[in-house]
Design a protein around this motif. Structure first.
Motif, mmCIF file in Angstrom:
data_model
loop_
_atom_site.group_PDB
_atom_site.id
_atom_site.type_symbol
_atom_site.label_atom_id
_atom_site.label_comp_id
_atom_site.label_asym_id
_atom_site.label_seq_id
_atom_site.Cartn_x
_atom_site.Cartn_y
_atom_site.Cartn_z
ATOM 1 N N LYS A 218 44.860 30.089 42.155
ATOM 2 C CA LYS A 218 45.011 28.937 43.416
ATOM 3 C C LYS A 218 43.701 28.357 44.116
ATOM 4 O O LYS A 218 43.319 29.406 44.874
ATOM 5 N N GLY A 411 45.566 33.026 45.333
ATOM 6 C CA GLY A 411 47.023 34.134 45.481
ATOM 7 C C GLY A 411 46.690 33.051 43.696
ATOM 8 O O GLY A 411 47.222 32.347 43.545
ATOM 9 N N TYR A 412 48.072 33.834 42.212
ATOM 10 C CA TYR A 412 48.283 33.197 41.532
ATOM 11 C C TYR A 412 49.542 32.566 41.502
ATOM 12 O O TYR A 412 50.127 32.834 42.059
ATOM 13 N N TYR A 413 49.167 31.387 40.375
ATOM 14 C CA TYR A 413 50.644 30.148 41.000
ATOM 15 C C TYR A 413 51.975 31.043 40.520
ATOM 16 O O TYR A 413 51.930 31.646 39.483
ATOM 17 N N GLU A 414 52.758 30.743 41.298
ATOM 18 C CA GLU A 414 54.395 31.236 41.467
ATOM 19 C C GLU A 414 54.432 32.113 40.733
ATOM 20 O O GLU A 414 54.926 32.572 40.079
ATOM 21 N N ASP A 415 53.623 33.074 41.316
ATOM 22 C CA ASP A 415 53.646 34.859 40.245
ATOM 23 C C ASP A 415 53.109 35.942 41.998
ATOM 24 O O ASP A 415 52.127 36.638 41.767
ATOM 25 N N GLU A 416 53.867 35.810 42.648
ATOM 26 C CA GLU A 416 53.695 36.463 43.548
ATOM 27 C C GLU A 416 53.818 38.013 43.830
ATOM 28 O O GLU A 416 52.769 39.021 44.191
ATOM 29 N N LEU A 417 53.893 38.888 42.324
ATOM 30 C CA LEU A 417 54.405 39.966 42.063
ATOM 31 C C LEU A 417 52.350 40.163 41.139
ATOM 32 O O LEU A 417 52.135 41.072 41.829
ATOM 33 N N THR A 419 50.103 38.587 42.651
ATOM 34 C CA THR A 419 49.349 39.110 43.270
ATOM 35 C C THR A 419 49.267 40.334 44.654
ATOM 36 O O THR A 419 48.262 40.528 44.814
ATOM 37 N N LYS A 420 50.594 40.404 44.745
ATOM 38 C CA LYS A 420 50.574 41.495 46.124
ATOM 39 C C LYS A 420 50.142 42.487 44.830
ATOM 40 O O LYS A 420 49.445 43.473 45.405
#
Length: 564
Positions: A218, A411-417, A419-420
């Motif tokens: 993003k 962060g990564y688009y619709e990828d919270e895991l 990103t974390k």
């Protein structure tokens, strides 16, 4: 720390266009229009052997002889077009109005499936002005890879090269590049922008890493505005200088290291449709480029070209350079072309080359430079999800700290895991290995073993391995990258078959009729990947070498290949 003044990229372009309009109003001569050019595009057509270079000594001479304003831009020859900020802004507004007429609005997504082109730059800024999220797609991708991008983003519209439209199977509105200018020129030259904030999402840029599929970075409006300031100060880019690039538009490099700093500095950005080893140095001389950028394979191919009379009469201050090269090859190149390499290190996630040389100090090759402003970088070991910072000359993982959406991606688009998992103790974990010395100079050592880099493209070895392992007779697959004498990298696949019993020693299996048939089927699978990801050679083993944890020992595979 707020570095940029504008709220968004549309506002940035409006301000540039207004200043350009005032300059042209005071002096509308062709020479002044030339001095106000912000973008030149060279089609680099195969059937044209640089006739314009033979006819004129420089682009300036060609422009003053042949420039004709039509359809909102300067047509110089059949394959060269040019724009000033005022022209670019009008075309961007017309494109924004066209997108609006197609029912698109803020936060919708538009994909670009284009080679480097004038159309790409216009669409790029038109999306930003409209508050539309831009999704650049690698123009080397095939149908399955494009389908993956669609599934991740659900883009609403796509503009594609005519020959790539066949790969667009998703149910979206589409436009062929050949119809692009014709379609937008029907619309008004003024556009009312919606409210767009600096941290609003501007772009989803897909990048391959160590995961099986590309992740969507993003990128905010602030990220790209910041990139212009950062890089122009790093490289000392000046008004009316020329930055020439053939890097592909779907990379952060072209956007953040070349296009945005050029526009910010009121320099002229020369965009080549593609890299041609035969023409590249002639183009450097002809366009009187002050800065350009290369990767190792480009350097090796340029060195193979025949010398021409004016090759040392270039105006380069330096070449921006990414990745590694032997000192011997560097010295060979520098001796012939009389130019320094300006080293830089960064990722899509770091937006710019956060480590690099700077224009006011001596070039540091083979080091990759020092940390530039706005970032904090350490080398560390990772233990129990904690960072242990290392001292000078100790090898470890390069870790980068900045603010999400400002200096780093958002962060990564619709990828919270993912990103974390990409951050520890506030640092982005690059997975690249390096060290720094007592003078705070950083050195790149190697990439993560699951990441392959070919001609500037990041490739996940897991993506290829998963595809090959889907064959019913393959138990496991492992791929590595090797380079030949020309630095032409190729991917080698090692394949473990289900029906072959394991033995203690790793042995290469001779290709009988059955293995040749399997190889033929794997080649068909291989064709589903973009060309730069395709395997060059298949090697069958009785089993893959593993360590005590069961992980494949890719260093051993490299030794096996070297012995055979």
């Amino acid at each position: 720390m707020q570095i940029v003044n504008e709220n968004n990229l549309g506002e940035f372009l409006e301000r540039k266009a207004l200043k350009c309009k005032e300059a042209i109003k005071q002096n509308a001569s062709l020479l002044n229009r030339f001095l106000n050019l912000c973008l030149v595009f060279d089609e680099c057509k195969d059937d044209l052997d640089n006739a314009h270079i033979l006819e004129c000594s420089s682009f300036k001479e060609l422009f003053l002889k042949k420039a004709k304003e039509e359809d909102g831009y300067f047509k110089i020859t059949q394959d060269i077009k040019a724009l000033d900020f005022m022209q670019l802004n009008f075309l961007v507004n017309q494109c924004a109005n066209f997108l609006k007429s197609q029912g698109l609005k803020a936060n919708d997504k538009v994909a670009s499936f284009l080679q480097n082109s004038l159309e790409f730059v216009i669409l790029y800024f038109a999306c930003f002005k409209s508050g539309i999220i831009f999704v650049p797609v690698n123009a080397c991708y095939k149908e399955d890879e494009l389908a993956y991008i669609y599934e991740k983003t659900k883009f609403n519209y796509i503009v594609a090269e005519d020959e790539l439209l066949a790969y667009v199977k998703c149910d979206v509105l589409k436009l062929a590049k050949s119809s692009f200018l014709k379609s937008i020129l029907k619309h008004k030259k003024d556009f009312i922008m919606p409210k767009i904030n600096p941290l609003d999402l501007a772009m989803i840029l897909f990048t391959s890493g160590t995961t099986a599929k590309p992740k969507g970075c993003k990128i905010t409006h602030y990220n790209l505005l910041f990139a212009g300031y950062f890089t122009l100060h790093q490289i000392g880019l000046r008004q009316n200088e020329v930055f020439l690039s053939s890097m592909p538009n779907w990379h952060i490099d072209l956007q953040a290291t070349a296009l945005m700093p050029s526009l910010r500095a009121n320099a002229c950005f020369v965009l080549l449709k593609r890299f041609s080893a035969r023409r590249f140095w002639q183009q450097i001389v002809f366009y009187e480029a002050n800065i350009s950028e290369v990767v190792p394979k480009m350097i090796e191919l340029i060195k193979l070209q025949n010398k021409f009379a004016r090759e040392k009469k270039h105006k380069l201050r330096f070449l921006l350079y990414f990745l590694n090269m032997s000192n011997e090859k560097y010295l060979e190149f520098k001796k012939r072309f009389k130019v320094d390499l300006f080293t830089s290190y960064g990722l899509s996630e770091s937006i710019v080359g956060c480590i690099g040389d700077n224009y006011y100090e001596k070039m540091s090759y083979p080091a990759i430079g020092k940390v530039f402003f706005a970032y904090e970088v350490i080398v560390a070991n990772i233990k129990e999800n904690k960072l242990i910072p290392l001292k000078a000359n100790e090898l470890g993982t390069i870790c980068i700290k900045g603010r999400l959406g400002y200096e780093l991606f958002a962060g990564y688009y619709e990828d919270e895991l993912n990103t974390k998992n990409s951050f520890i103790d506030g640092y982005f974990i690059s997975n690249d290995i390096g060290y720094f010395d007592e003078n705070a100079l950083f050195y790149f050592f190697s990439r993560n073993k699951d990441l392959i880099k070919i001609n500037g493209e990041n490739i996940s070895s897991l993506e290829i391995e998963n595809l090959l392992s889907s064959h019913k007779k393959i138990n496991n697959a492992s791929v590595i990258c090797i380079s030949d004498a020309l630095a032409c990298d190729k991917i080698i696949a090692f394949l473990e078959l289900k029906e072959y019993p394991y033995k203690e020693e790793v042995n290469i299996l001779q290709k009988n009729k059955e293995l040749k048939q399997i190889e033929k089927e794997l080649i068909t699978l291989n064709l589903r990947l973009a060309k730069f990801k395709q395997v060059s050679e298949f090697i069958f083993l009785n089993h893959l070498p593993r360590n005590y944890l069961g992980k494949v020992r890719k260093n051993v595979l490299g030794e096996i290949y070297g012995r055979n």
